[in-house]
Design a protein around this motif. Structure first.
Motif, PDB file in Angstrom:
ATOM      1  N   ASP A   1       7.502  -6.562  -2.245  1.00 26.01           N
ATOM      2  CA  ASP A   1       8.270  -6.569  -0.997  1.00 26.01           C
ATOM      3  C   ASP A   1       7.752  -7.661  -0.061  1.00 26.01           C
ATOM      4  O   ASP A   1       8.513  -8.363   0.597  1.00 26.01           O
ATOM      5  CB  ASP A   1       8.143  -5.189  -0.341  1.00 26.01           C
TER       6      ASP A   1
ATOM      7  N   THR B   1      15.224 -10.650  -1.529  1.00 29.15           N
ATOM      8  CA  THR B   1      15.652  -9.300  -1.890  1.00 29.15           C
ATOM      9  C   THR B   1      16.708  -9.356  -2.994  1.00 29.15           C
ATOM     10  O   THR B   1      16.665  -8.575  -3.961  1.00 29.15           O
ATOM     11  CB  THR B   1      16.216  -8.572  -0.645  1.00 29.15           C
TER      12      THR B   1
ATOM     13  N   ILE C   1      13.611  -4.291   6.887  1.00 27.62           N
ATOM     14  CA  ILE C   1      12.436  -3.428   7.084  1.00 27.62           C
ATOM     15  C   ILE C   1      11.738  -3.214   5.730  1.00 27.62           C
ATOM     16  O   ILE C   1      12.341  -3.463   4.687  1.00 27.62           O
ATOM     17  CB  ILE C   1      12.828  -2.052   7.699  1.00 27.62           C
ATOM     18  N   PRO C   2      10.484  -2.735   5.747  1.00 27.73           N
ATOM     19  CA  PRO C   2       9.765  -2.616   4.473  1.00 27.73           C
ATOM     20  C   PRO C   2      10.490  -1.754   3.437  1.00 27.73           C
ATOM     21  O   PRO C   2      10.998  -0.684   3.742  1.00 27.73           O
ATOM     22  CB  PRO C   2       8.435  -1.972   4.883  1.00 27.73           C
ATOM     23  N   GLU C   3      10.512  -2.275   2.220  1.00 28.93           N
ATOM     24  CA  GLU C   3      11.031  -1.590   1.039  1.00 28.93           C
ATOM     25  C   GLU C   3      12.486  -1.130   1.138  1.00 28.93           C
ATOM     26  O   GLU C   3      12.908  -0.213   0.434  1.00 28.93           O
ATOM     27  CB  GLU C   3      10.103  -0.435   0.642  1.00 28.93           C
TER      28      GLU C   3
ATOM     29  N   ALA D   1      18.414  -3.532   5.147  1.00 32.18           N
ATOM     30  CA  ALA D   1      17.889  -3.822   6.488  1.00 32.18           C
ATOM     31  C   ALA D   1      16.611  -4.650   6.337  1.00 32.18           C
ATOM     32  O   ALA D   1      15.980  -4.647   5.279  1.00 32.18           O
ATOM     33  CB  ALA D   1      17.595  -2.518   7.205  1.00 32.18           C
TER      34      ALA D   1
ATOM     35  N   ASN E   1      12.702 -14.312   2.171  1.00 35.64           N
ATOM     36  CA  ASN E   1      13.852 -14.073   3.071  1.00 35.64           C
ATOM     37  C   ASN E   1      13.716 -14.895   4.345  1.00 35.64           C
ATOM     38  O   ASN E   1      14.662 -15.526   4.816  1.00 35.64           O
ATOM     39  CB  ASN E   1      13.929 -12.585   3.455  1.00 35.64           C
TER      40      ASN E   1
ATOM     41  N   MET F   1      19.239 -12.415   2.739  1.00 31.90           N
ATOM     42  CA  MET F   1      18.026 -11.927   2.065  1.00 31.90           C
ATOM     43  C   MET F   1      17.946 -12.492   0.647  1.00 31.90           C
ATOM     44  O   MET F   1      18.264 -11.799  -0.330  1.00 31.90           O
ATOM     45  CB  MET F   1      18.068 -10.405   1.977  1.00 31.90           C
TER      46      MET F   1
ATOM     47  N   GLY G   1      14.962  -2.883   0.193  1.00 36.98           N
ATOM     48  CA  GLY G   1      15.620  -3.378  -1.021  1.00 36.98           C
ATOM     49  C   GLY G   1      15.572  -2.371  -2.156  1.00 36.98           C
ATOM     50  O   GLY G   1      16.484  -2.291  -2.972  1.00 36.98           O
TER      51      GLY G   1
ATOM     52  N   ALA H   1       5.994  -7.309   5.852  1.00 36.49           N
ATOM     53  CA  ALA H   1       7.080  -6.889   4.952  1.00 36.49           C
ATOM     54  C   ALA H   1       8.353  -6.548   5.717  1.00 36.49           C
ATOM     55  O   ALA H   1       9.147  -5.715   5.288  1.00 36.49           O
ATOM     56  CB  ALA H   1       6.658  -5.703   4.074  1.00 36.49           C
ATOM     57  N   SER H   2       8.559  -7.203   6.865  1.00 33.96           N
ATOM     58  CA  SER H   2       9.774  -6.937   7.629  1.00 33.96           C
ATOM     59  C   SER H   2      10.317  -8.221   8.250  1.00 33.96           C
ATOM     60  O   SER H   2       9.669  -8.829   9.100  1.00 33.96           O
ATOM     61  CB  SER H   2       9.483  -5.905   8.730  1.00 33.96           C
ATOM     62  N   SER H   3      11.519  -8.621   7.799  1.00 32.56           N
ATOM     63  CA  SER H   3      12.121  -9.828   8.391  1.00 32.56           C
ATOM     64  C   SER H   3      12.488  -9.575   9.845  1.00 32.56           C
ATOM     65  O   SER H   3      12.438 -10.495  10.658  1.00 32.56           O
ATOM     66  CB  SER H   3      13.413 -10.251   7.703  1.00 32.56           C
TER      67      SER H   3
ATOM     68  N   ARG I   1       8.961 -11.032  -1.300  1.00 34.46           N
ATOM     69  CA  ARG I   1      10.404 -11.275  -1.134  1.00 34.46           C
ATOM     70  C   ARG I   1      10.752 -11.400   0.353  1.00 34.46           C
ATOM     71  O   ARG I   1      11.642 -12.170   0.721  1.00 34.46           O
ATOM     72  CB  ARG I   1      11.251 -10.212  -1.849  1.00 34.46           C
ATOM     73  N   THR I   2      10.022 -10.673   1.224  1.00 33.56           N
ATOM     74  CA  THR I   2      10.285 -10.819   2.663  1.00 33.56           C
ATOM     75  C   THR I   2       9.929 -12.237   3.122  1.00 33.56           C
ATOM     76  O   THR I   2      10.649 -12.844   3.917  1.00 33.56           O
ATOM     77  CB  THR I   2       9.471  -9.781   3.468  1.00 33.56           C
TER      78      THR I   2
HETATM   79  N1  ASP Z   1      11.377  -5.955   3.376  1.00 38.29           N
HETATM   80  C1  ASP Z   1      12.478  -6.858   3.211  1.00 38.29           C
HETATM   81  C2  ASP Z   1      12.761  -7.569   4.513  1.00 38.29           C
HETATM   82  O1  ASP Z   1      12.426  -7.087   5.561  1.00 38.29           O
HETATM   83  C3  ASP Z   1      13.702  -6.157   2.710  1.00 38.29           C
HETATM   84  C4  ASP Z   1      13.452  -5.668   1.301  1.00 38.29           C
HETATM   85  O2  ASP Z   1      13.676  -6.444   0.369  1.00 38.29           O
HETATM   86  O3  ASP Z   1      13.008  -4.549   1.112  1.00 38.29           O
HETATM   87  O4  ASP Z   1      13.299  -8.654   4.512  1.00 38.29           O
END
Ligand code: ASP
Length: 415
Positions: free
Chosen positions: A377, A303, A344-346, A342, A384, A300, A348, A265-267, A380-381
């Motif tokens: 999440d 997101t 990182i998880p959640e 960013a 992304n 993103m 968005g 869950a982290s790009s 969507r990651t």
């Molecule tokens: N977790 C997503 C990412 O790292 C960002 C998000 O939509 O929360 O790309």
């Protein structure tokens, strides 16, 4: 893609399935037993992000030869990001208008987290976030945007210096190679790491029965978002074919990165792997080293789609009809909020507050999404990261067209 990479892809997929099964069956106990595997993998990836990003951006710019070329590379990259984010938001809005997942969803008893109300994203906030007074501090906190800005400036300065700075350019080029080699080693941890991450997260959600209850409470919302993401994924595949000159083999080559995005869950944490897969797929280094790091923090698509869909869902649940003007506002603010999130998880979920405030919806509505956000999440990651990968292929083709004056090179490479 070689046989080793195929095997790794299958093992990662098995890790996702086995992790899901363990978390489903054993609940929190699964995380206690194997969560550390996920943490180890995530730490190993994250420790590479900052050095790889600096080395990639600096050497990507110095390898352009003439720093003035950065202007056209940068402009095309931004145009691609904005266009695909716009398409994603549009898909999100259309899906929610068609399916209307929020109608009749109860909203009584929801309360807002007070810290959400402080979330802002004015122009000055954005500008300030680009420049960190202490780059070491930014690196220590994995704040990628100011590090990218710093690396671009350093790359341009080195490129202008030519003879006198050549040795530094070679240093960053070598550092980039060495980092990608370590990424290759860390990848051996991926199947077990993804297994641990998925088991832990599903376990934290209370295991199968509890998870199923939370999903079915907002089931149509989950279906709408997943369907929207699937449509966008397919649209990106078409863009890849038309503008990037590549097809399925590129998708299967990038699939390890997309699955790791699903698991972490982290790009940002996935960036090292995205770069490694792009290199294996023969994407021009100049494109990969610029488009992917920047994309992992600002491009993103998933997101953006999610934010638009979730905000409209909340409006429907509260029985508030957002007309054309309101939806245009959602379109603009959701795009900006996604760019500002960013990798990182959640993240968005937090920037979505900006969209809610812009259209005057109650912040308590976020409470409707909390139980399933961790799951959406992940999807969507993955979208992304796929958006970044397609962007690298598109810009790669553009660069080679400029260099050759014809698209033959890529046509030959397309399967
Ligand atoms: N977790 C997503 C990412 O790292 C960002 C998000 O939509 O929360 O790309």
């Amino acid at each position: 893609m070689g046989r080793g990479s195929h095997l790794m892809l299958v093992l990662i997929l098995l890790g996702v399935i086995a992790g899901g099964a363990a978390g489903w069956a054993y609940g929190p106990a699964a995380g206690e037993a194997v969560g550390w595997l996920g943490e180890l993998f995530l730490n190993a990836l994250t420790m590479l992000v900052v050095p790889l990003l600096v080395a990639a951006v600096v050497s990507g710019i110095t390898s352009l030869g003439d720093p003035r070329k950065l202007g056209s590379l940068g402009s095309w990259t931004i145009i691609y990001y904005l266009a695909t984010v716009g398409i994603a938001v549009l898909i999100g809005l259309v899906m929610v208008n068609l399916i209307r997942p929020g109608d009749g969803v109860p909203t009584e008893g929801l309360t807002a987290d007070p810290s959400l109300a402080e979330q802002g994203m004015g122009v000055t906030d954005v500008l300030l976030s680009l420049v960190a007074p202490n780059i070491i501090d930014a690196a220590a906190n994995t704040e990628l945007l100011p590090i990218i800005v710093w690396s671009i400036l350093l790359g341009v300065a080195i490129a202008i210096g030519r003879g006198r700075t050549r040795v530094i350019a070679e240093f960053f080029d070598g550092l980039n190679d060495a980092m990608l080699r370590i990424v290759g080693w860390v990848m051996y941890l991926a199947p077990l790491g993804i297994f641990g991450l998925v088991a832990d997260r599903l376990g934290q959600a209370g295991g199968g029965v509890q998870f199923w209850q939370s999903v079915s409470a907002v089931g149509l919302h989950v279906v709408t978002v997943l369907a929207g993401l699937a449509v966008h994924f397919a649209v990106l595949l078409l863009i890849l074919y038309w503008l990037g000159g590549r097809t399925w083999s590129y998708l299967s080559g990038m699939a390890r990165a997309v699955l790791v995005a699903l698991g972490t869950a982290s790009s940002s944490a996935t960036l090292p792997l995205t770069m490694q897969c792009a290199r294996e797929q023969g994407v021009d280094d100049r494109a990969a080293r610029f488009v992917l790091p920047l994309g992992s923090t600002i491009n993103m698509d998933g997101t953006a789609l999610y934010e638009a869909a979730a905000v409209l869902f909340i409006a429907q649940a509260y029985g508030i009809e957002l007309g054309f003007g309101g939806q245009v506002l959602v379109f603009v603010t959701a795009s900006l909020a996604a760019i500002g999130a960013a990798g990182i998880p959640e993240a968005g979920l937090v920037t979505m507050v900006v969209v809610l405030k812009a259209v005057g919806l109650p912040l308590e509505g976020v409470g409707l999404l909390l139980a399933v956000d961790w799951l959406l999440d992940r999807f969507r990651t993955a979208t992304n990261v796929w958006g970044d990968a397609v962007g690298a292929a598109v810009i790669d083709r553009l660069l080679s067209r400029q260099a050759n004056g014809s698209p033959e090179r890529e046509t030959a490479r397309a399967p």
